[in-house]
Design an enzyme around this catalytic site. Structure first.
Site, PDB file in Angstrom:
ATOM      1  N   THR A  31       0.823  -1.211   0.000  1.00 59.36           N
ATOM      2  CA  THR A  31       0.000   0.000   0.000  1.00 59.36           C
ATOM      3  C   THR A  31       0.853   1.255   0.000  1.00 59.36           C
ATOM      4  O   THR A  31       0.441   2.285  -0.530  1.00 59.36           O
ATOM      5  CB  THR A  31      -0.927  -0.014   1.239  1.00 59.36           C
ATOM      6  OG1 THR A  31      -1.781  -1.134   1.102  1.00 59.36           O
ATOM      7  CG2 THR A  31      -1.766   1.232   1.347  1.00 59.36           C
ATOM      8  N   TYR A  46      -8.146   1.072  -3.813  1.00 59.90           N
ATOM      9  CA  TYR A  46      -6.845   1.368  -4.413  1.00 59.90           C
ATOM     10  C   TYR A  46      -6.213   0.070  -4.875  1.00 59.90           C
ATOM     11  O   TYR A  46      -6.632  -1.018  -4.484  1.00 59.90           O
ATOM     12  CB  TYR A  46      -5.923   2.057  -3.387  1.00 59.90           C
ATOM     13  CG  TYR A  46      -5.493   1.149  -2.258  1.00 59.90           C
ATOM     14  CD1 TYR A  46      -6.315   0.924  -1.167  1.00 59.90           C
ATOM     15  CD2 TYR A  46      -4.270   0.482  -2.318  1.00 59.90           C
ATOM     16  CE1 TYR A  46      -5.940   0.070  -0.151  1.00 59.90           C
ATOM     17  CE2 TYR A  46      -3.888  -0.372  -1.297  1.00 59.90           C
ATOM     18  CZ  TYR A  46      -4.726  -0.568  -0.220  1.00 59.90           C
ATOM     19  OH  TYR A  46      -4.348  -1.421   0.775  1.00 59.90           O
ATOM     20  N   THR A 114       1.690  -4.139   4.345  1.00 61.39           N
ATOM     21  CA  THR A 114       1.573  -4.402   5.782  1.00 61.39           C
ATOM     22  C   THR A 114       0.948  -5.765   6.101  1.00 61.39           C
ATOM     23  O   THR A 114       1.109  -6.256   7.213  1.00 61.39           O
ATOM     24  CB  THR A 114       0.733  -3.305   6.476  1.00 61.39           C
ATOM     25  OG1 THR A 114      -0.543  -3.238   5.857  1.00 61.39           O
ATOM     26  CG2 THR A 114       1.420  -1.963   6.419  1.00 61.39           C
ATOM     27  N   ASP A 115       0.247  -6.366   5.112  1.00 61.29           N
ATOM     28  CA  ASP A 115      -0.437  -7.636   5.411  1.00 61.29           C
ATOM     29  C   ASP A 115       0.521  -8.707   5.922  1.00 61.29           C
ATOM     30  O   ASP A 115       0.202  -9.448   6.850  1.00 61.29           O
ATOM     31  CB  ASP A 115      -1.151  -8.171   4.160  1.00 61.29           C
ATOM     32  CG  ASP A 115      -2.403  -7.380   3.808  1.00 61.29           C
ATOM     33  OD1 ASP A 115      -2.797  -6.498   4.597  1.00 61.29           O
ATOM     34  OD2 ASP A 115      -2.990  -7.643   2.741  1.00 61.29           O
ATOM     35  N   LYS A 187       0.092  -7.610  12.826  1.00 62.16           N
ATOM     36  CA  LYS A 187      -0.925  -6.662  12.339  1.00 62.16           C
ATOM     37  C   LYS A 187      -2.249  -7.022  13.007  1.00 62.16           C
ATOM     38  O   LYS A 187      -2.670  -8.171  12.957  1.00 62.16           O
ATOM     39  CB  LYS A 187      -1.038  -6.751  10.816  1.00 62.16           C
ATOM     40  CG  LYS A 187      -1.983  -5.722  10.217  1.00 62.16           C
ATOM     41  CD  LYS A 187      -1.997  -5.755   8.690  1.00 62.16           C
ATOM     42  CE  LYS A 187      -2.917  -4.664   8.158  1.00 62.16           C
ATOM     43  NZ  LYS A 187      -2.980  -4.621   6.679  1.00 62.16           N
ATOM     44  N   GLU A 308      -3.175 -28.457  28.597  1.00 64.05           N
ATOM     45  CA  GLU A 308      -4.136 -29.568  28.569  1.00 64.05           C
ATOM     46  C   GLU A 308      -3.704 -30.712  27.663  1.00 64.05           C
ATOM     47  O   GLU A 308      -4.328 -31.765  27.630  1.00 64.05           O
ATOM     48  CB  GLU A 308      -5.498 -29.051  28.086  1.00 64.05           C
ATOM     49  CG  GLU A 308      -6.208 -28.162  29.089  1.00 64.05           C
ATOM     50  CD  GLU A 308      -7.566 -27.716  28.567  1.00 64.05           C
ATOM     51  OE1 GLU A 308      -8.416 -28.588  28.307  1.00 64.05           O
ATOM     52  OE2 GLU A 308      -7.760 -26.494  28.413  1.00 64.05           O
TER      53      GLU A 308
END
Ligand code: GLU
Length: 352
Positions: A31, A46, A114-115, A187, A308
């Site tokens: 981005t 975008y 950023t993903d 993120k 557990e």
């Protein structure tokens, strides 16, 4: 000493004292390089990875940048980070290692979507062989939006990478005025500027008035202290992540086994817990030599051994501090570097 030699020493001293560092920018898309598809700069649609790094750099105040660093740049990839692959990680890491061996390169800034920025950062954290700063930056708003956050994040990234204080801190991400260790970042929100969160300890520090303020360092092994070596590798083994939920059955685990996965990370519920039907197939997978890591679907906190699930009995590993996607990177590198024992891979999860 001859006059010529004295002058040479003076010039060297002056450049050490006053020379600006050279920061090399590797651009990969995302981005931060996005361009709006609408007619205005205020709506959200975008295309990611459209604008080249030379254009992005024009949005920065050149005279202020020149006070901190000399810049060189290269467009190494151009894509949204949802399309970044393990093969891209290797390409980026080898380029960074080559660049940082050069005496005239003092630090690296990588622009990235950023993903999956946290995954590329974690991979680099484990395989970069240098104490020179490596900083990743991205943006939540495309370059054509009003109040685009990319230029500020990139500016901060350049300042952070050019700071002497950043040396030896490992791979970092700076966003929204925060400094994160690649070992502790995820993120958390698809739309907010303040999306990045540390999952465990906290941010490394702040960027303020063009200066990093470090609050802490990471205790996890990284860069020069990491034992992982990618100099001769061209690929990584397949490791899948399976998401846990109420009613998870055995089908996804079976599909992963049939796809040839060498490892399976389960993003389990709570403390990495798994439904009985899925767990039974994971036990079979473990007996077949597929490495099974119990991680968690929650952002914060560790997935511990001795909860557990009887990890020792089933040959399971737990992710401890790591998100499922970070644990996957450790497991991929461990398998590629010849680790076969469950106990030694478990130790890596704690150390890195
Ligand atoms: N999908 C885009 C990417 O990761 C959007 C995220 C961003 O860059 O902010 O490249």
């Amino acid at each position: 000493m001859k006059a010529k030699t004295i002058i040479l020493y003076l010039l060297l001293g002056a450049s050490l004292l006053f020379g600006k560092p050279t920061i090399y920018i590797l651009a990969t898309g995302g981005t931060i390089a996005g361009a709006g598809t609408g007619k205005d700069a205020t709506t959200s649609s975008y295309d990611s990875g459209k604008v080249l790094i030379q254009t992005i750099l024009q949005a920065l105040p050149a005279d202020e940048i020149s006070q901190y660093a000399n810049l060189k740049s290269e467009q190494i990839l151009q894509k949204g980070s949802q399309d970044i692959t393990p093969s891209d990680w290797i390409t980026i890491a080898k380029r960074v290692n080559d660049l940082l061996q050069q005496k005239d390169i003092d630090g690296i800034v990588i622009t990235h979507g950023t993903d999956t920025i946290e995954e590329t950062a974690m991979f680099l954290q484990l395989v970069i062989k240098s104490n020179k700063p490596v900083v990743l930056v991205g943006a939540m708003r495309p370059s054509t939006a009003i109040s685009a956050d990319g230029p500020k994040n990139l500016f901060d990234g350049i300042v952070l990478a050019s700071s002497q204080e950043s040396r030896g801190k490992g791979v970092m991400v700076t966003a929204n005025g925060n400094i994160f260790s690649a070992s502790d970042i995820t993120k958390s929100n698809p739309v907010h500027l303040d999306t990045f969160k540390p999952a465990n300890i906290g941010i490394l520090g702040y960027m303020w008035n063009n200066q990093p303020y470090f609050l802490r360092t990471s205790n996890q092994l990284h860069t020069l202290n990491s034992q992982f070596d990618i100099s001769s590798i061209t690929s990584l083994p397949r490791v899948d992540i399976i998401y846990g939920y109420a009613g998870l059955d055995e089908k996804a685990v079976e599909a992963s086994i049939h796809s040839g996965a060498k490892g399976i990370i389960i993003a389990g519920v709570g403390n990495g817990n798994i439904s009985t039907s899925a767990q039974e197939v994971l036990i079979q997978a473990s007996k077949m030599g597929i490495k099974v890591v119990r991680a968690g679907r929650m952002i914060y906190g560790p997935v511990t051994q001795w909860g557990e699930v009887d990890d020792e009995k089933y040959g399971f590993i737990t992710s401890w501090w790591h998100t499922p996607q970070a644990a996957r990177i450790i497991l991929m590198l461990a398998l590629q570097n010849g680790f076969t024992e469950v106990q030694s891979i478990q130790k890596l999860m704690l150390q890195y």
